[in-house]
Design a protein around this motif. Structure first.
Motif, PDB file in Angstrom:
ATOM      1  N   GLY A  25      -5.378 -46.729 -33.265  1.00 61.67           N
ATOM      2  CA  GLY A  25      -4.616 -46.231 -34.408  1.00 61.67           C
ATOM      3  C   GLY A  25      -3.123 -46.139 -34.196  1.00 61.67           C
ATOM      4  N   GLY A  26      -2.650 -46.386 -32.978  1.00 63.82           N
ATOM      5  CA  GLY A  26      -1.219 -46.378 -32.729  1.00 63.82           C
ATOM      6  C   GLY A  26      -0.611 -45.005 -32.562  1.00 63.82           C
ATOM      7  N   MET A  27      -1.417 -43.958 -32.456  1.00 62.68           N
ATOM      8  CA  MET A  27      -0.881 -42.626 -32.223  1.00 62.68           C
ATOM      9  C   MET A  27      -0.470 -42.470 -30.758  1.00 62.68           C
ATOM     10  SD  MET A  27      -0.987 -41.008 -35.137  1.00 62.68           S
ATOM     11  CE  MET A  27      -0.699 -42.535 -36.025  1.00 62.68           C
ATOM     12  N   LYS A  28       0.465 -41.566 -30.513  1.00 55.24           N
ATOM     13  CA  LYS A  28       0.889 -41.293 -29.144  1.00 55.24           C
ATOM     14  C   LYS A  28      -0.077 -40.332 -28.446  1.00 55.24           C
ATOM     15  CE  LYS A  28       4.625 -43.774 -29.143  1.00 55.24           C
ATOM     16  NZ  LYS A  28       4.714 -44.968 -28.267  1.00 55.24           N
ATOM     17  N   MET A  29      -0.572 -39.367 -29.182  1.00 53.94           N
ATOM     18  CA  MET A  29      -1.497 -38.393 -28.612  1.00 53.94           C
ATOM     19  C   MET A  29      -2.360 -37.818 -29.719  1.00 53.94           C
ATOM     20  SD  MET A  29      -2.249 -34.950 -27.717  1.00 53.94           S
ATOM     21  CE  MET A  29      -0.843 -33.832 -27.671  1.00 53.94           C
ATOM     22  N   ALA A  30      -3.578 -37.452 -29.351  1.00 53.86           N
ATOM     23  CA  ALA A  30      -4.472 -36.819 -30.310  1.00 53.86           C
ATOM     24  C   ALA A  30      -5.309 -35.777 -29.581  1.00 53.86           C
ATOM     25  CB  ALA A  30      -5.380 -37.852 -30.976  1.00 53.86           C
ATOM     26  N   TRP A  31      -5.605 -34.689 -30.280  1.00 51.26           N
ATOM     27  CA  TRP A  31      -6.479 -33.678 -29.687  1.00 51.26           C
ATOM     28  C   TRP A  31      -7.254 -32.960 -30.781  1.00 51.26           C
ATOM     29  CZ3 TRP A  31      -5.656 -28.203 -30.191  1.00 51.26           C
ATOM     30  CH2 TRP A  31      -4.446 -27.833 -30.803  1.00 51.26           C
ATOM     31  N   ILE A  32      -8.374 -32.394 -30.377  1.00 50.02           N
ATOM     32  CA  ILE A  32      -9.204 -31.604 -31.279  1.00 50.02           C
ATOM     33  C   ILE A  32      -9.259 -30.186 -30.746  1.00 50.02           C
ATOM     34  CG2 ILE A  32     -11.562 -31.235 -32.112  1.00 50.02           C
ATOM     35  CD1 ILE A  32     -11.871 -34.259 -32.242  1.00 50.02           C
ATOM     36  N   GLY A  33      -8.964 -29.231 -31.626  1.00 50.04           N
ATOM     37  CA  GLY A  33      -9.012 -27.829 -31.258  1.00 50.04           C
ATOM     38  C   GLY A  33     -10.038 -27.095 -32.103  1.00 50.04           C
ATOM     39  N   LEU A  34     -10.801 -26.233 -31.464  1.00 52.81           N
ATOM     40  CA  LEU A  34     -11.795 -25.430 -32.180  1.00 52.81           C
ATOM     41  C   LEU A  34     -11.332 -23.978 -32.246  1.00 52.81           C
ATOM     42  CD1 LEU A  34     -15.172 -26.835 -30.819  1.00 52.81           C
ATOM     43  CD2 LEU A  34     -13.888 -27.508 -32.863  1.00 52.81           C
ATOM     44  N   LEU A  35     -11.675 -23.323 -33.331  1.00 55.31           N
ATOM     45  CA  LEU A  35     -11.244 -21.950 -33.586  1.00 55.31           C
ATOM     46  C   LEU A  35     -12.166 -20.948 -32.898  1.00 55.31           C
ATOM     47  CD1 LEU A  35      -9.525 -19.844 -35.126  1.00 55.31           C
ATOM     48  CD2 LEU A  35     -11.115 -20.128 -37.052  1.00 55.31           C
ATOM     49  N   ASP A  36     -11.572 -20.039 -32.135  1.00 55.58           N
ATOM     50  CA  ASP A  36     -12.282 -18.875 -31.605  1.00 55.58           C
ATOM     51  C   ASP A  36     -12.105 -17.765 -32.636  1.00 55.58           C
ATOM     52  OD1 ASP A  36     -12.968 -16.458 -30.373  1.00 55.58           O
ATOM     53  OD2 ASP A  36     -12.451 -17.203 -28.387  1.00 55.58           O
TER      54      ASP A  36
ATOM     55  N   PRO B  99      -8.144 -30.263 -41.063  1.00 54.92           N
ATOM     56  CA  PRO B  99      -9.239 -29.329 -40.768  1.00 54.92           C
ATOM     57  C   PRO B  99     -10.569 -30.059 -40.594  1.00 54.92           C
ATOM     58  CG  PRO B  99      -8.612 -29.195 -43.077  1.00 54.92           C
ATOM     59  CD  PRO B  99      -7.602 -30.092 -42.427  1.00 54.92           C
ATOM     60  N   LEU B 100     -11.369 -29.565 -39.673  1.00 56.69           N
ATOM     61  CA  LEU B 100     -12.730 -30.064 -39.470  1.00 56.69           C
ATOM     62  C   LEU B 100     -13.714 -29.000 -39.924  1.00 56.69           C
ATOM     63  CD1 LEU B 100     -12.393 -31.719 -35.932  1.00 56.69           C
ATOM     64  CD2 LEU B 100     -12.308 -32.830 -38.185  1.00 56.69           C
ATOM     65  N   HIS B 101     -14.841 -29.448 -40.487  1.00 55.38           N
ATOM     66  CA  HIS B 101     -15.813 -28.527 -41.074  1.00 55.38           C
ATOM     67  C   HIS B 101     -17.188 -28.740 -40.462  1.00 55.38           C
ATOM     68  CE1 HIS B 101     -12.644 -29.278 -44.097  1.00 55.38           C
ATOM     69  NE2 HIS B 101     -12.810 -28.017 -44.440  1.00 55.38           N
ATOM     70  N   ARG B 102     -17.936 -27.654 -40.442  1.00 60.25           N
ATOM     71  CA  ARG B 102     -19.357 -27.710 -40.124  1.00 60.25           C
ATOM     72  C   ARG B 102     -20.077 -26.875 -41.166  1.00 60.25           C
ATOM     73  NH1 ARG B 102     -19.779 -25.046 -35.471  1.00 60.25           N
ATOM     74  NH2 ARG B 102     -19.372 -26.815 -34.085  1.00 60.25           N
ATOM     75  N   ASN B 103     -20.970 -27.522 -41.916  1.00 59.05           N
ATOM     76  CA  ASN B 103     -21.687 -26.838 -43.004  1.00 59.05           C
ATOM     77  C   ASN B 103     -20.721 -26.159 -43.982  1.00 59.05           C
ATOM     78  OD1 ASN B 103     -24.180 -27.596 -41.965  1.00 59.05           O
ATOM     79  ND2 ASN B 103     -24.302 -25.774 -40.640  1.00 59.05           N
ATOM     80  N   GLY B 104     -19.611 -26.853 -44.289  1.00 59.22           N
ATOM     81  CA  GLY B 104     -18.658 -26.366 -45.274  1.00 59.22           C
ATOM     82  C   GLY B 104     -17.675 -25.336 -44.776  1.00 59.22           C
ATOM     83  N   ARG B 105     -17.773 -24.936 -43.504  1.00 58.40           N
ATOM     84  CA  ARG B 105     -16.888 -23.908 -42.957  1.00 58.40           C
ATOM     85  C   ARG B 105     -15.901 -24.547 -41.976  1.00 58.40           C
ATOM     86  NH1 ARG B 105     -17.579 -20.797 -38.465  1.00 58.40           N
ATOM     87  NH2 ARG B 105     -19.700 -21.643 -38.246  1.00 58.40           N
ATOM     88  N   VAL B 106     -14.614 -24.150 -42.043  1.00 61.37           N
ATOM     89  CA  VAL B 106     -13.601 -24.705 -41.143  1.00 61.37           C
ATOM     90  C   VAL B 106     -13.855 -24.192 -39.729  1.00 61.37           C
ATOM     91  CG1 VAL B 106     -11.142 -24.925 -40.639  1.00 61.37           C
ATOM     92  CG2 VAL B 106     -11.915 -24.762 -43.012  1.00 61.37           C
ATOM     93  N   ILE B 107     -13.962 -25.112 -38.784  1.00 65.05           N
ATOM     94  CA  ILE B 107     -14.215 -24.723 -37.388  1.00 65.05           C
ATOM     95  C   ILE B 107     -13.076 -25.123 -36.446  1.00 65.05           C
ATOM     96  CG2 ILE B 107     -16.705 -24.897 -37.699  1.00 65.05           C
ATOM     97  CD1 ILE B 107     -16.449 -27.549 -35.991  1.00 65.05           C
ATOM     98  N   GLY B 108     -12.131 -25.945 -36.929  1.00 68.53           N
ATOM     99  CA  GLY B 108     -11.046 -26.399 -36.058  1.00 68.53           C
ATOM    100  C   GLY B 108     -10.197 -27.435 -36.754  1.00 68.53           C
ATOM    101  N   ALA B 109      -9.478 -28.228 -35.954  1.00 70.02           N
ATOM    102  CA  ALA B 109      -8.566 -29.217 -36.527  1.00 70.02           C
ATOM    103  C   ALA B 109      -8.486 -30.450 -35.639  1.00 70.02           C
ATOM    104  CB  ALA B 109      -7.178 -28.618 -36.718  1.00 70.02           C
ATOM    105  N   PHE B 110      -8.295 -31.582 -36.289  1.00 73.44           N
ATOM    106  CA  PHE B 110      -8.066 -32.877 -35.649  1.00 73.44           C
ATOM    107  C   PHE B 110      -6.567 -33.137 -35.751  1.00 73.44           C
ATOM    108  CE2 PHE B 110      -8.704 -37.712 -36.234  1.00 73.44           C
ATOM    109  CZ  PHE B 110      -8.545 -37.933 -34.872  1.00 73.44           C
ATOM    110  N   ASN B 111      -5.883 -33.276 -34.619  1.00 75.01           N
ATOM    111  CA  ASN B 111      -4.418 -33.279 -34.589  1.00 75.01           C
ATOM    112  C   ASN B 111      -3.880 -34.576 -33.994  1.00 75.01           C
ATOM    113  OD1 ASN B 111      -4.450 -30.329 -35.313  1.00 75.01           O
ATOM    114  ND2 ASN B 111      -5.446 -30.239 -33.306  1.00 75.01           N
TER     115      ASN B 111
END
Length: 313
Positions: free
Chosen positions: A173-184, A261-273
């Motif tokens: 995709g040509g991005m420099k960096m990507a990470w996924i973070g989950l919400l505590d 935002p990323l979802h599981r069963n309609g609820r926000v659980i984290g983000a794709f950055n």
């Protein structure tokens, strides 16, 4: 003689008229590379008055790094006394705006073959380059979306999928960096769980929360999770809302940042950055593709949860 003089006058007038109405920048320099004459196209392109240009060299209108990079090429050309064409370089307008130009020139020689200078033309290709880069970015993102969907089919868990998604969006995709973070949810902190690309040290000990009253919660990631919407930050290093992370991010030269935002069963659980190398990297078409990618990831998370429930049952 009169006819010859009239033909010469018309020829000079013809050149003068073309030079003044041309959208290109026509110029002459002496043997030391200093401008002795420029057309009005320069003012239309860069915004400098003629007297601000004459007596200076092309390198006076380039960023230091650019001047150093192209200086040797120009020096070799002058030493050879040969014409040149379509040398690509970047010059800065009076307002600081960079212009990508193609420069062509031909030597001016005296009767003994000595170099008196060069005359030539600069053509601004910034718009063309921007269009080419946009097409390339979209092609890369289409490729990344395809790889993402293949990974979703192959993977059987979040732990397997998340690192693959981060790799694909950087490699394809040509991005420099990507990470996924989950919400505590207890602490409201966002914890990195997968990442790929340059500058991963940026994530070490990073403080990101979803608390809107905390400066560390007002950036793209915290906002995307808290407000359940994609955030497109087109100039990350100059956005005051991102000030808490400027110092640690400055060395990597990132331009635009996206948080989805990323979802599981309609609820926000984290983000794709995602972190791009240039500002304004996310136009409408890029946003649609990345929105689709985030939706597909969320769909996969629902599937993992459903499969786990069936297996448990």
């Amino acid at each position: 003689r009169k006819r010859a003089e009239e033909d010469l006058r018309r020829s000079e007038q013809r050149f003068s008229d073309i030079a003044e109405v041309s959208g290109d920048w026509i110029w002459e320099v002496d043997a030391e590379g200093r401008y002795t004459w420029v057309s009005e196209g320069e003012q239309r392109m860069l915004g400098y008055a003629t007297e601000e240009v004459v007596g200076k060299t092309p390198f006076d209108f380039m960023a230091p790094g650019e001047a150093q990079a192209v200086g040797k090429a120009f020096a070799d050309i002058a030493a050879s006394k040969l014409p040149f064409s379509d040398l690509e370089n970047v010059v800065l307008g009076k307002d600081g705006t960079p212009h990508i130009t193609l420069t062509s020139g031909t030597p001016i020689l005296d009767t003994d073959g000595g170099l008196l200078g060069y005359r030539g033309i600069d053509r601004d290709i910034s718009a063309r380059k921007a269009a080419e880069n946009r097409v390339k970015r979209l092609s890369n993102l289409y490729a990344a979306l395809s790889e993402c969907n293949q990974a979703i089919v192959r993977c059987t868990s979040e732990a397997e999928l998340f690192p693959q998604i981060c790799r694909d969006v950087v490699r394809f995709g040509g991005m420099k960096m990507a990470w996924i973070g989950l919400l505590d949810e207890a602490s409201r902190q966002v914890r990195p769980v997968a990442s790929f690309g340059t500058g991963l040290v940026y994530l070490e000990g990073i403080d990101i929360t979803t608390d809107g009253d905390d400066p560390h919660g007002r950036g793209p990631v915290g906002t995307a999770i808290r407000e359940n919407r994609p955030v497109w930050n087109q100039d990350f290093l100059n956005d005051p809302l991102c000030a808490p992370w400027h110092e640690r991010a400055a060395q990597f030269g990132w331009g635009a940042v996206a948080a989805l935002p990323l979802h599981r069963n309609g609820r926000v659980i984290g983000a794709f950055n995602l972190y791009a190398g240039e500002i304004n990297a996310f136009d409408d078409d890029a946003r649609k593709l990345l929105d689709e990618m985030a939706t597909d990831i969320s769909y996969a998370l629902d599937g993992f949860e459903r499969d786990a429930s069936i297996k448990l049952a």
